[in-house]
Design a protein around this motif. Structure first.
Motif, PDB file in Angstrom:
ATOM      1  N   ARG A   1       0.822  -1.229   0.000  1.00  0.00           N
ATOM      2  CA  ARG A   1       0.000   0.000   0.000  1.00  0.00           C
ATOM      3  C   ARG A   1       0.845   1.264   0.000  1.00  0.00           C
ATOM      4  N   GLU A   2       2.099   1.120   0.445  1.00  0.00           N
ATOM      5  CA  GLU A   2       2.993   2.287   0.482  1.00  0.00           C
ATOM      6  C   GLU A   2       3.787   2.455  -0.820  1.00  0.00           C
ATOM      7  N   GLY A   3       3.591   1.528  -1.759  1.00  0.00           N
ATOM      8  CA  GLY A   3       4.291   1.660  -3.036  1.00  0.00           C
ATOM      9  C   GLY A   3       5.617   0.914  -3.095  1.00  0.00           C
ATOM     10  N   GLN A   4       5.930   0.144  -2.050  1.00  0.00           N
ATOM     11  CA  GLN A   4       7.159  -0.652  -2.050  1.00  0.00           C
ATOM     12  C   GLN A   4       6.940  -1.895  -2.915  1.00  0.00           C
ATOM     13  N   THR A   5       7.790  -2.100  -3.927  1.00  0.00           N
ATOM     14  CA  THR A   5       7.582  -3.221  -4.843  1.00  0.00           C
ATOM     15  C   THR A   5       8.313  -4.479  -4.377  1.00  0.00           C
ATOM     16  N   ASN A   6       7.867  -5.609  -4.906  1.00  0.00           N
ATOM     17  CA  ASN A   6       8.478  -6.900  -4.591  1.00  0.00           C
ATOM     18  C   ASN A   6       8.452  -7.760  -5.852  1.00  0.00           C
ATOM     19  N   LEU A   7       9.484  -8.598  -5.984  1.00  0.00           N
ATOM     20  CA  LEU A   7       9.578  -9.478  -7.139  1.00  0.00           C
ATOM     21  C   LEU A   7      10.033 -10.844  -6.630  1.00  0.00           C
TER      22      LEU A   7
END
Lengths: 208, 208
Positions: B39-45
């Motif tokens: 929700r804070e815009g931190q991405t994950n892959l």
């Protein structure tokens, strides 16, 4: 040039085009012949590409069954006898494997129809495919119905495994390429593979 | 020479040997990078090989998540923002893709850690992988918990699809080989493919 399909674009496609497109985008897939038998001893063989590893301990594998695509005899037999086999497909018999997806009546076994041979172990009720290299005997564990499209995920425990010793590496890894296992993309495209590399366990800080 | 493992034999294996063995026998697998955002815009892959086609109409795909293997950030992000992407892995960046499976803390994005680049579409919230060829945007639909080992099957609907026009054949089939999509076997073995053949729809009576 890149093409973008929105949800509306996908809905507007013809049924056949959409089926080919969506079946393709899940990538290269595991390809197994599923062997089953009913209570009267009538065998069945069907080709499945929706197989997933579920866990190693206990050893579990799953397959998604689409009732309108896959002959329902496989599900009926699993419900009746609780056992099934996964048999890897090799280049030498992929056309016969593909042919099992034709709609044969229940009284005709796909073994008989295609010429593939049944193999039995002393301790396992369902038929293996003799021509296959990696042969996996599973006992039904649980299933889950996908609400969105009435498919079902069948989960089984691996209770027997038969494969050539030459394919098993010292750390337990199986060299599927050496054993001739092939893969599939879309509904009907078959492929052999060429190994790039095995990579070591990834750790944060070790840039590859 | 053929080796047979009984259920007891499999139970008696070392943890690492069994993990390699059982992960290998599910065959060649789909290989995708899963992109998410919190929700804070931190991405994950994260790199996933347990992907299955669920259905073409509506277009559905599934992935099995093993909480103890896959970084849990992916599941947390899907729970929070309901969207995720599948991005096919190509030979040109499979080592970077593999590296995303390292356990990075949540404040470090695997994009940043590996150098893979984020790509966004105007209408989709989760990040795609720029370097990928086939990019699939999914919205969470349902999930099922596998009782036998506490894994979960996440099912999503394809609501966006981006791929090079050159890979799409006239019947909707996607030539993944032309687009450079690769496959994986076991936990760490990567492979390119070589096409054998596309086969026509199988009919009873037409022996292949």
């Amino acid at each position: 040039m890149q093409q973008t399909f929105s949800k509306a674009d996908i809905q507007a496609l013809s049924k056949e085009y959409r089926r080919n497109l969506i079946n393709s985008i899940s990538g290269f897939k595991s390809l197994c012949l599923v062997g089953t038998v009913d209570r009267e001893g009538q065998t069945n063989l069907s080709l499945i590409s929706s197989i997933i590893h579920v866990g190693a301990n206990p050893p579990l594998m799953g397959m998604l069954m689409r009732p309108h695509v896959v002959p329902r005899h496989t599900i009926e037999n699993i419900e009746a006898t609780h056992h099934f086999t996964f048999n890897h497909v090799r280049e030498e018999f992929f056309e016969e494997a593909h042919q099992t997806s034709a709609r044969y009546p229940k009284e005709i076994s796909e073994f008989e129809a295609t010429g593939l041979k049944e193999e039995y172990s002393e301790s396992f009720p369902a038929p293996y495919v003799l021509e296959s290299s990696v042969k996996i005997g599973l006992r039904f564990v649980e299933r889950h119905f996908i609400t969105a499209n009435a498919t079902q995920l069948i989960v089984g425990e691996v209770i027997e495994l038969r494969l050539p010793t030459i394919g098993i590496m010292s750390d337990g890894f199986v060299d599927l390429e050496k054993l001739g296992t092939i893969t599939v993309s879309g509904l009907d495209s078959y492929h052999t593979t060429r190994s790039l590399k095995r990579l070591p366990y990834a750790k944060a800080g070790n840039q590859s």
